[in-house]
Design a protein around this motif. Structure first.
Motif, PDB file in Angstrom:
ATOM      1  N   LEU A  24       0.713  -1.065   0.012  1.00 44.17           N
ATOM      2  CA  LEU A  24      -0.068   0.202   0.001  1.00 44.17           C
ATOM      3  C   LEU A  24       0.884   1.172   0.028  1.00 44.17           C
ATOM      4  O   LEU A  24       1.163   1.912   1.147  1.00 44.17           O
ATOM      5  CB  LEU A  24      -1.041   0.008   1.021  1.00 44.17           C
ATOM      6  N   PHE A  25       1.228   1.635  -1.185  1.00 45.98           N
ATOM      7  CA  PHE A  25       2.085   2.745  -1.538  1.00 45.98           C
ATOM      8  C   PHE A  25       0.976   3.823  -1.806  1.00 45.98           C
ATOM      9  O   PHE A  25       0.240   3.743  -2.725  1.00 45.98           O
ATOM     10  CB  PHE A  25       3.181   2.589  -2.541  1.00 45.98           C
ATOM     11  N   ASP A  26       1.575   5.169  -1.462  1.00 46.20           N
ATOM     12  CA  ASP A  26       1.086   6.298  -2.044  1.00 46.20           C
ATOM     13  C   ASP A  26       1.572   6.450  -3.624  1.00 46.20           C
ATOM     14  O   ASP A  26       2.317   5.521  -4.114  1.00 46.20           O
ATOM     15  CB  ASP A  26       1.011   7.514  -1.580  1.00 46.20           C
ATOM     16  N   THR A  27       1.228   7.437  -4.216  1.00 47.20           N
ATOM     17  CA  THR A  27       1.676   7.662  -5.668  1.00 47.20           C
ATOM     18  C   THR A  27       2.840   8.934  -5.637  1.00 47.20           C
ATOM     19  O   THR A  27       3.457   9.342  -6.529  1.00 47.20           O
ATOM     20  CB  THR A  27       0.537   8.354  -6.611  1.00 47.20           C
ATOM     21  N   ILE A  28       3.330   9.232  -4.563  1.00 43.52           N
ATOM     22  CA  ILE A  28       4.237  10.372  -4.389  1.00 43.52           C
ATOM     23  C   ILE A  28       5.664   9.911  -4.128  1.00 43.52           C
ATOM     24  O   ILE A  28       5.824   8.770  -3.420  1.00 43.52           O
ATOM     25  CB  ILE A  28       3.990  11.091  -3.069  1.00 43.52           C
ATOM     26  N   ASP A  29       6.672  10.209  -4.979  1.00 44.47           N
ATOM     27  CA  ASP A  29       8.387   9.896  -4.892  1.00 44.47           C
ATOM     28  C   ASP A  29       8.718  10.053  -3.491  1.00 44.47           C
ATOM     29  O   ASP A  29       8.735  11.435  -3.096  1.00 44.47           O
ATOM     30  CB  ASP A  29       8.798  10.265  -6.132  1.00 44.47           C
ATOM     31  N   ASP A  30       9.202   9.143  -2.713  1.00 47.92           N
ATOM     32  CA  ASP A  30       9.969   9.227  -1.537  1.00 47.92           C
ATOM     33  C   ASP A  30      11.245   9.048  -1.750  1.00 47.92           C
ATOM     34  O   ASP A  30      11.578   7.972  -1.849  1.00 47.92           O
ATOM     35  CB  ASP A  30       9.183   8.720  -0.321  1.00 47.92           C
ATOM     36  N   THR A  31      12.084  10.163  -1.811  1.00 47.30           N
ATOM     37  CA  THR A  31      13.482   9.651  -2.102  1.00 47.30           C
ATOM     38  C   THR A  31      14.416   9.100  -1.080  1.00 47.30           C
ATOM     39  O   THR A  31      15.346   8.352  -1.275  1.00 47.30           O
ATOM     40  CB  THR A  31      14.321  11.097  -2.415  1.00 47.30           C
ATOM     41  N   LYS A  32      13.749   8.601  -0.021  1.00 46.46           N
ATOM     42  CA  LYS A  32      14.579   7.952   1.119  1.00 46.46           C
ATOM     43  C   LYS A  32      14.247   6.261   1.053  1.00 46.46           C
ATOM     44  O   LYS A  32      14.476   5.794   1.952  1.00 46.46           O
ATOM     45  CB  LYS A  32      14.079   8.377   2.419  1.00 46.46           C
ATOM     46  N   THR A  33      13.162   5.965  -0.089  1.00 50.37           N
ATOM     47  CA  THR A  33      12.683   4.632   0.123  1.00 50.37           C
ATOM     48  C   THR A  33      12.711   4.191  -1.182  1.00 50.37           C
ATOM     49  O   THR A  33      12.776   5.024  -2.119  1.00 50.37           O
ATOM     50  CB  THR A  33      11.153   4.450   0.758  1.00 50.37           C
ATOM     51  N   LEU A  34      12.712   2.891  -1.447  1.00 47.70           N
ATOM     52  CA  LEU A  34      12.652   2.111  -2.812  1.00 47.70           C
ATOM     53  C   LEU A  34      11.093   2.220  -3.037  1.00 47.70           C
ATOM     54  O   LEU A  34      10.514   0.915  -3.320  1.00 47.70           O
ATOM     55  CB  LEU A  34      13.332   0.917  -2.770  1.00 47.70           C
ATOM     56  N   ASP A  35      10.686   3.206  -3.375  1.00 45.06           N
ATOM     57  CA  ASP A  35       9.161   3.401  -4.025  1.00 45.06           C
ATOM     58  C   ASP A  35       8.916   3.507  -5.546  1.00 45.06           C
ATOM     59  O   ASP A  35       7.933   3.804  -5.775  1.00 45.06           O
ATOM     60  CB  ASP A  35       8.140   4.258  -3.053  1.00 45.06           C
ATOM     61  N   ASP A  36      10.142   3.236  -6.249  1.00 43.31           N
ATOM     62  CA  ASP A  36       9.983   3.702  -7.533  1.00 43.31           C
ATOM     63  C   ASP A  36       8.924   2.999  -8.461  1.00 43.31           C
ATOM     64  O   ASP A  36       8.553   3.375  -9.382  1.00 43.31           O
ATOM     65  CB  ASP A  36      11.295   3.522  -8.217  1.00 43.31           C
ATOM     66  N   ASP A  37       8.870   1.686  -7.922  1.00 45.58           N
ATOM     67  CA  ASP A  37       7.717   0.853  -8.842  1.00 45.58           C
ATOM     68  C   ASP A  37       6.442   1.300  -8.748  1.00 45.58           C
ATOM     69  O   ASP A  37       5.598   1.060  -9.463  1.00 45.58           O
ATOM     70  CB  ASP A  37       7.786  -0.789  -8.121  1.00 45.58           C
ATOM     71  N   PHE A  38       6.040   2.143  -7.691  1.00 43.16           N
ATOM     72  CA  PHE A  38       4.723   2.485  -7.266  1.00 43.16           C
ATOM     73  C   PHE A  38       4.533   4.062  -7.542  1.00 43.16           C
ATOM     74  O   PHE A  38       4.160   4.869  -6.449  1.00 43.16           O
ATOM     75  CB  PHE A  38       4.313   2.220  -5.696  1.00 43.16           C
ATOM     76  N   LEU A  39       4.843   4.624  -8.795  1.00 50.24           N
ATOM     77  CA  LEU A  39       4.763   5.950  -9.204  1.00 50.24           C
ATOM     78  C   LEU A  39       3.992   5.820 -10.421  1.00 50.24           C
ATOM     79  O   LEU A  39       3.892   4.997 -10.979  1.00 50.24           O
ATOM     80  CB  LEU A  39       6.091   6.690  -9.411  1.00 50.24           C
TER      81      LEU A  39
END
Length: 322
Positions: A24-39
């Motif tokens: 459950l990721f939001d759509t905002i890029d967080d530079t501190k985490t590996l959330d790049d798949d969920f953008l």
């Protein structure tokens, strides 16, 4: 008469649940985490529309856990695979949960994927007294730290009775079940340390340990290192060849578990006692056709968007207020 009986019965049963929410990721890029798949511009095309659809679906699922017997949404819900507090705020504000007035307990974990655990509680039923995040230190074969999820320790009063809750998401099996087993044993032993701390202050403390353990009830980490003579695991009887909380390569597993101290078996007026444990696998949470029929209806299969709820079913206990 039957209706009145059901209403009376419903007020005495209260559901405590755990649910892995599948990234459950939001759509905002967080530079501190590996959330790049969920953008939105990633290969998975994780858009605001898809995010809002998942939030609504998860709210529907949570509001129904245990409802058939208790007549109400869960009073306590432990969750895993959430990116941050904001996604929980969106979840409790969704249309099926907004009138339940859920409070949130959340801390950022050091997990390299940026996923955390959290706890939702209905303020009408549960009074929050204390919370803290417990670090789980595990290392790779080369001696480098493997950043995993912290344990969330929450203490509160459920209808006036003090209860401790430990929410877990143990190290994954992605590098192989056998080669990562030691890390889950470390997580189990860290839970035992917290249980000992709680017992130092109150030898009769009521404790619930829940989470995605990435191991089944029969695995060494759970059966030998976590569940000792002071704990009871009702989930041990729920895993079969035909049912579990997740399915991997045509095999059912029950990584999602809720375990508790034996004093929940005791009947005391004004206190909570164990009534039942179950996997919440109603048909609307399942794939309804094809070769994967009956498995959890997930949001993604690899990079393919499916539009479902989660790749895990929730699990729950029902406690009776005597």
């Amino acid at each position: 008469m039957a209706t009145k009986y059901f209403k009376k019965k419903a007020t005495n049963l209260h559901t405590v649940a755990f649910y892995n929410l599948e990234n459950l990721f939001d759509t905002i890029d967080d530079t501190k985490t590996l959330d790049d798949d969920f953008l939105p511009d990633a290969e998975k095309r994780w858009s605001i529309k898809r995010y809002e659809k998942k939030i609504t679906k998860l709210g529907t699922a949570i509001s129904n856990i245990g409802f058939a017997c208790s007549g109400k949404a869960p009073v306590i819900v432990g969750v895993a695979e959430i990116e941050n507090r904001k996604v929980l705020e969106d979840l409790v504000a969704s249309k099926h949960l907004m009138n339940k007035h859920y409070g949130i307990v959340h801390y950022n974990s050091p997990d390299e994927r940026g996923i955390d655990v959290g706890l939702l509680y209905q303020k009408e039923h549960f009074e929050l007294l204390h919370s803290e995040s417990i670090t789980v230190l595990v290392y790779n074969d080369n001696g480098e730290r493997d950043y995993t999820r912290d344990i969330l320790w929450v203490t509160g009063r459920l209808h006036g009775e003090e209860i401790h809750i430990l929410v877990n998401h143990w190290p994954s099996r992605r590098d192989g079940a056998a080669s990562t087993a030691d890390k889950r044993i470390v997580a189990a032993e860290k839970n035992r340390e917290v249980i000992d701390r709680i017992r130092e202050g109150d030898p009769e403390a009521k404790i619930i340990i829940m989470g995605d353990f990435n191991d089944d009830p029969s695995c060494e980490s759970v059966k030998e290192h976590l569940v000792q003579e002071d704990l009871f695991n009702p989930m041990e009887q729920l895993l079969t060849k035909y049912s579990g909380s997740l399915n991997y390569r045509n095999q059912w597993n029950l990584f999602d578990q809720i375990i508790f101290t034996h004093n929940f078996h005791r009947y005391e007026k004004g206190k909570h006692s164990f009534s039942k444990a179950a996997i919440f696998d109603d048909d609307f949470l399942k794939i309804y056709k094809g070769r994967h029929k009956g498995r959890p209806f997930r949001t993604y299969s690899g990079k393919r968007y499916k539009g479902g709820y989660s790749d895990h079913f929730p699990v729950y206990l029902q406690l009776k207020l005597n």
